[in-house]
Enzyme design. Structure first.
Site, PDB file in Angstrom:
ATOM      1  N   HIS A  19     -22.536  14.140  -2.099  1.00 19.37           N
ATOM      2  CA  HIS A  19     -22.629  14.582  -3.492  1.00 19.37           C
ATOM      3  C   HIS A  19     -23.907  15.421  -3.661  1.00 19.37           C
ATOM      4  CE1 HIS A  19     -19.396  11.973  -4.351  1.00 19.37           C
ATOM      5  NE2 HIS A  19     -19.953  11.104  -5.168  1.00 19.37           N
ATOM      6  N   CYS A  63     -22.376   5.999  -7.147  1.00 22.98           N
ATOM      7  CA  CYS A  63     -22.952   6.839  -6.087  1.00 22.98           C
ATOM      8  C   CYS A  63     -23.859   7.952  -6.630  1.00 22.98           C
ATOM      9  CB  CYS A  63     -21.843   7.438  -5.231  1.00 22.98           C
ATOM     10  SG  CYS A  63     -20.351   7.868  -6.120  1.00 22.98           S
TER      11      CYS A  63
HETATM   12  O1  25A Z   1      -7.662   2.130  -2.764  1.00 18.77           O
HETATM   13  P1  25A Z   1      -7.626   0.717  -3.195  1.00 18.77           P
HETATM   14  O2  25A Z   1      -6.234   0.202  -3.449  1.00 18.77           O
HETATM   15  O3  25A Z   1      -8.533   0.394  -4.331  1.00 18.77           O
HETATM   16  O4  25A Z   1      -8.134  -0.144  -1.964  1.00 18.77           O
HETATM   17  C1  25A Z   1      -9.452  -0.075  -1.447  1.00 18.77           C
HETATM   18  C2  25A Z   1      -9.754  -1.218  -0.491  1.00 18.77           C
HETATM   19  O5  25A Z   1      -9.607  -2.462  -1.199  1.00 18.77           O
HETATM   20  C3  25A Z   1      -8.613  -3.238  -0.605  1.00 18.77           C
HETATM   21  C4  25A Z   1      -7.748  -2.233   0.095  1.00 18.77           C
HETATM   22  O6  25A Z   1      -6.962  -2.827   1.053  1.00 18.77           O
HETATM   23  C5  25A Z   1      -8.777  -1.319   0.657  1.00 18.77           C
HETATM   24  O7  25A Z   1      -9.400  -1.901   1.768  1.00 18.77           O
HETATM   25  N1  25A Z   1      -7.898  -3.968  -1.602  1.00 18.77           N
HETATM   26  C6  25A Z   1      -7.139  -3.521  -2.616  1.00 18.77           C
HETATM   27  N2  25A Z   1      -6.605  -4.516  -3.306  1.00 18.77           N
HETATM   28  C7  25A Z   1      -7.044  -5.644  -2.719  1.00 18.77           C
HETATM   29  C8  25A Z   1      -6.828  -7.028  -2.944  1.00 18.77           C
HETATM   30  N3  25A Z   1      -6.054  -7.496  -3.912  1.00 18.77           N
HETATM   31  C9  25A Z   1      -7.870  -5.296  -1.638  1.00 18.77           C
HETATM   32  N4  25A Z   1      -8.466  -6.191  -0.869  1.00 18.77           N
HETATM   33  C10 25A Z   1      -8.228  -7.468  -1.159  1.00 18.77           C
HETATM   34  N5  25A Z   1      -7.448  -7.908  -2.148  1.00 18.77           N
HETATM   35  P2  25A Z   1      -5.487  -2.290   1.283  1.00 18.77           P
HETATM   36  O8  25A Z   1      -4.842  -3.321   2.088  1.00 18.77           O
HETATM   37  O9  25A Z   1      -4.876  -1.946  -0.008  1.00 18.77           O
HETATM   38  O10 25A Z   1      -5.614  -1.012   2.197  1.00 18.77           O
HETATM   39  C11 25A Z   1      -5.208   0.274   1.767  1.00 18.77           C
HETATM   40  C12 25A Z   1      -6.476   1.102   1.667  1.00 18.77           C
HETATM   41  O11 25A Z   1      -6.810   1.507   2.968  1.00 18.77           O
HETATM   42  C13 25A Z   1      -7.460   2.760   2.878  1.00 18.77           C
HETATM   43  N6  25A Z   1      -6.825   3.701   3.713  1.00 18.77           N
HETATM   44  C14 25A Z   1      -5.649   4.306   3.538  1.00 18.77           C
HETATM   45  N7  25A Z   1      -5.394   5.130   4.534  1.00 18.77           N
HETATM   46  C15 25A Z   1      -6.424   5.027   5.379  1.00 18.77           C
HETATM   47  C16 25A Z   1      -7.342   4.113   4.855  1.00 18.77           C
HETATM   48  N8  25A Z   1      -8.482   3.805   5.445  1.00 18.77           N
HETATM   49  C17 25A Z   1      -8.734   4.414   6.613  1.00 18.77           C
HETATM   50  N9  25A Z   1      -7.901   5.295   7.208  1.00 18.77           N
HETATM   51  C18 25A Z   1      -6.741   5.631   6.609  1.00 18.77           C
HETATM   52  N10 25A Z   1      -5.910   6.527   7.170  1.00 18.77           N
HETATM   53  C19 25A Z   1      -7.438   3.218   1.473  1.00 18.77           C
HETATM   54  O12 25A Z   1      -8.657   2.795   0.899  1.00 18.77           O
HETATM   55  C20 25A Z   1      -6.282   2.417   0.929  1.00 18.77           C
HETATM   56  O13 25A Z   1      -6.378   2.292  -0.443  1.00 18.77           O
HETATM   57  P3  25A Z   1      -9.614   3.796   0.058  1.00 18.77           P
HETATM   58  O14 25A Z   1     -10.638   4.355   0.951  1.00 18.77           O
HETATM   59  O15 25A Z   1      -8.759   4.765  -0.707  1.00 18.77           O
HETATM   60  O16 25A Z   1     -10.328   2.817  -0.972  1.00 18.77           O
HETATM   61  C21 25A Z   1     -11.584   3.009  -1.374  1.00 18.77           C
HETATM   62  C22 25A Z   1     -11.699   2.291  -2.739  1.00 18.77           C
HETATM   63  O17 25A Z   1     -13.018   2.200  -3.059  1.00 18.77           O
HETATM   64  C23 25A Z   1     -13.283   2.985  -4.221  1.00 18.77           C
HETATM   65  N11 25A Z   1     -14.550   3.636  -3.995  1.00 18.77           N
HETATM   66  C24 25A Z   1     -14.828   4.624  -3.144  1.00 18.77           C
HETATM   67  N12 25A Z   1     -16.107   4.958  -3.212  1.00 18.77           N
HETATM   68  C25 25A Z   1     -16.660   4.127  -4.106  1.00 18.77           C
HETATM   69  C26 25A Z   1     -15.677   3.299  -4.609  1.00 18.77           C
HETATM   70  N13 25A Z   1     -15.919   2.361  -5.517  1.00 18.77           N
HETATM   71  C27 25A Z   1     -17.185   2.237  -5.958  1.00 18.77           C
HETATM   72  N14 25A Z   1     -18.201   3.012  -5.517  1.00 18.77           N
HETATM   73  C28 25A Z   1     -17.968   3.962  -4.586  1.00 18.77           C
HETATM   74  N15 25A Z   1     -18.985   4.718  -4.176  1.00 18.77           N
HETATM   75  C29 25A Z   1     -12.169   3.964  -4.361  1.00 18.77           C
HETATM   76  O18 25A Z   1     -12.002   4.412  -5.663  1.00 18.77           O
HETATM   77  C30 25A Z   1     -11.029   3.113  -3.856  1.00 18.77           C
HETATM   78  O19 25A Z   1     -10.571   2.252  -4.863  1.00 18.77           O
HETATM   79  O1  L14 Z   2     -18.693   3.953  -8.314  1.00 18.96           O
HETATM   80  O2  L14 Z   2     -15.631   9.681  -6.881  1.00 18.96           O
HETATM   81  O3  L14 Z   2     -17.858   3.868 -10.273  1.00 18.96           O
HETATM   82  O4  L14 Z   2     -13.723   9.126  -7.725  1.00 18.96           O
HETATM   83  C1  L14 Z   2     -15.692   5.587  -9.246  1.00 18.96           C
HETATM   84  C2  L14 Z   2     -15.130   7.013  -9.056  1.00 18.96           C
HETATM   85  C3  L14 Z   2     -17.310   6.021  -7.436  1.00 18.96           C
HETATM   86  C4  L14 Z   2     -16.800   7.417  -7.268  1.00 18.96           C
HETATM   87  C5  L14 Z   2     -17.913   4.373  -9.152  1.00 18.96           C
HETATM   88  C6  L14 Z   2     -14.885   8.872  -7.421  1.00 18.96           C
HETATM   89  C7  L14 Z   2     -17.128   5.616  -8.841  1.00 18.96           C
HETATM   90  C8  L14 Z   2     -15.382   7.473  -7.655  1.00 18.96           C
END
Ligand code: 25A
Ligand code: L14
Length: 345
Positions: free
Chosen positions: A243, A130
């Site tokens: 950000h 990001c």
């Molecule tokens: O946090 P996680 O575990 O990495 O999970 C993120 C998403 O991936 C899914 C997961 O589903 C969720 O949709 N996921 C994980 N493992 C998976 C698998 N094996 C999988 N999908 C398929 N197969 P989940 O069933 O685990 O759902 C739980 C997730 O729901 C979100 N959540 C919790 N409370 C919530 C809610 N959403 C809305 N309202 C609420 N009240 C929460 O997701 C929880 O983990 P999150 O937002 O924390 O996850 C965002 C992930 O994306 C990364 N991320 C964020 N920004 C960036 C990024 N990565 C790259 N670039 C970015 N810019 C975060 O670090 C986080 O991992």
């Molecule tokens: O895209 O803000 O590699 O904690 C992983 C860390 C996104 C942001 C990525 C954070 C990042 C994230």
């Protein structure tokens, strides 16, 4: 008739996954079907889409048959495991994790900067970090105008980048601290409310964080110029969305602040907000929910011959993640690059 495009969203219950659904809807993305996937614990959950609801399915090895595009934001481990399976099934992956970004077989794309790199995709396309995305959207037009030599950047990053759980942690800590209770940090190693943490992602052997080194390496790959030197300090601040970045740029050739404003105001994806007398400059509370990358505080670095300072702000969940991924999908359609070479193209 145009091809019917089927889209899978992996990680659809996360902060970024939900925004991906919203962006597909807002941009009227030409999909015949959109299907949300997440882990088993979220299967059956409903997510809002186009005034109704979609039911989340569990992501499995054979989820991808019949899909044309999969948008991934389910963490690096999920991407490593499932993205190659999707590509093998002929479904082009646009991955938001850091898993594939530096892989030589995967283009790393910000459409305003290097949409041309999509041409050589082999099924997996990486969405950059990001902080890197918003920086290169602003730097590319300046590089074309005056040649960038070196960039010194410090970031002020919102908690939403870490996901929904970090958004909840900041809310709860503010409430707790204001009512005389302890902060109780769980997601971050220290209290984030009323604090700054010079620590995003993990520390590496060179004492930089992984987030800082992403900005160094990804910028070179996206801009396609190993001559651009970047050094970064990435900091978490108690902001929910958006950000901010303080960016110092040294150029090969002269570029005045006014010339930079003109170049930036004509650049795709950039909005210049730069009127210090009227107290006008970019701020995260204004950038939240917006698509543009905002640039302001453009001024000469008076300590070197050809240098500028500026302040760059964007919504990290939109341009930094979900919007950029959907723009990549739109560019693939526009350039006729759907399908995986050797599988279904
Ligand atoms: O946090 P996680 O575990 O990495 O999970 C993120 C998403 O991936 C899914 C997961 O589903 C969720 O949709 N996921 C994980 N493992 C998976 C698998 N094996 C999988 N999908 C398929 N197969 P989940 O069933 O685990 O759902 C739980 C997730 O729901 C979100 N959540 C919790 N409370 C919530 C809610 N959403 C809305 N309202 C609420 N009240 C929460 O997701 C929880 O983990 P999150 O937002 O924390 O996850 C965002 C992930 O994306 C990364 N991320 C964020 N920004 C960036 C990024 N990565 C790259 N670039 C970015 N810019 C975060 O670090 C986080 O991992
Ligand atoms: O895209 O803000 O590699 O904690 C992983 C860390 C996104 C942001 C990525 C954070 C990042 C994230």
């Amino acid at each position: 008739m145009a091809k019917q495009i089927k889209v899978a969203v992996a990680g659809a219950t996360g902060a970024v996954g939900r925004e991906m659904l919203k962006v597909l809807e807002q941009r009227d993305f030409p999909a015949s079907e959109v299907v949300p996937f997440a882990s088993a614990r979220s299967a059956g959950q409903k997510v809002p889409f186009k005034g109704g609801e979609l039911t989340v399915r569990e992501l499995t090895e054979d989820s991808f048959a019949g899909f044309d595009i999969a948008l991934f934001s389910a963490g690096g481990g999920t991407s490593e495991k499932f993205a190659p399976l999707a590509a093998k099934a002929g479904c082009v992956v646009i991955d938001n994790s850091s898993a594939w970004r530096m892989d030589d077989a995967c283009p790393l794309v910000v459409p305003e900067v290097n949409a041309h790199d999509l041409e050589w995709h082999k099924g997996i396309i990486a969405n950059p970090n990001c902080s890197t995305i918003q920086m290169v959207v602003a730097l590319k037009p300046l590089h074309d105008a005056a040649g960038i030599r070196r960039v010194i950047v410090s970031t002020y990053q919102a908690v939403s980048g870490t996901g929904q759980k970090a958004i909840v942690e900041l809310e709860n800590q503010v409430r707790r601290l204001m009512s005389g209770q302890e902060a109780n940090p769980e997601v971050y190693p220290h209290q984030i409310a009323f604090n700054c943490l010079p620590h995003i992602d993990v520390f590496l052997d060179n004492d930089y964080t992984k987030e800082e080194m992403k900005m160094v390496k990804e910028t070179v790959k996206i801009m396609g110029d190993p001559g651009i030197k970047v050094t970064a300090t990435t900091v978490r601040v108690p902001v929910f969305y958006g950000h901010s970045e303080s960016v110092n740029v040294e150029f090969e050739r002269p570029l005045s602040p006014q010339q930079a404003r003109v170049v930036l105001s004509q650049a795709p994806g950039v909005t210049v907000l730069d009127n210090p007398r009227e107290k006008i400059y970019p701020m995260p509370i204004d950038a939240a929910g917006e698509d543009a990358t905002f640039v302001g505080r453009i001024r000469k670095d008076e300590t070197i011959e050809n240098g500028l300072n500026m302040w760059i702000v964007a919504d990290n969940i939109r341009k930094g993640a979900a919007l950029n991924a959907v723009q990549i999908a739109e560019a693939l359609i526009e350039q006729g690059l759907l399908g995986v070479p050797g599988v279904n193209r």
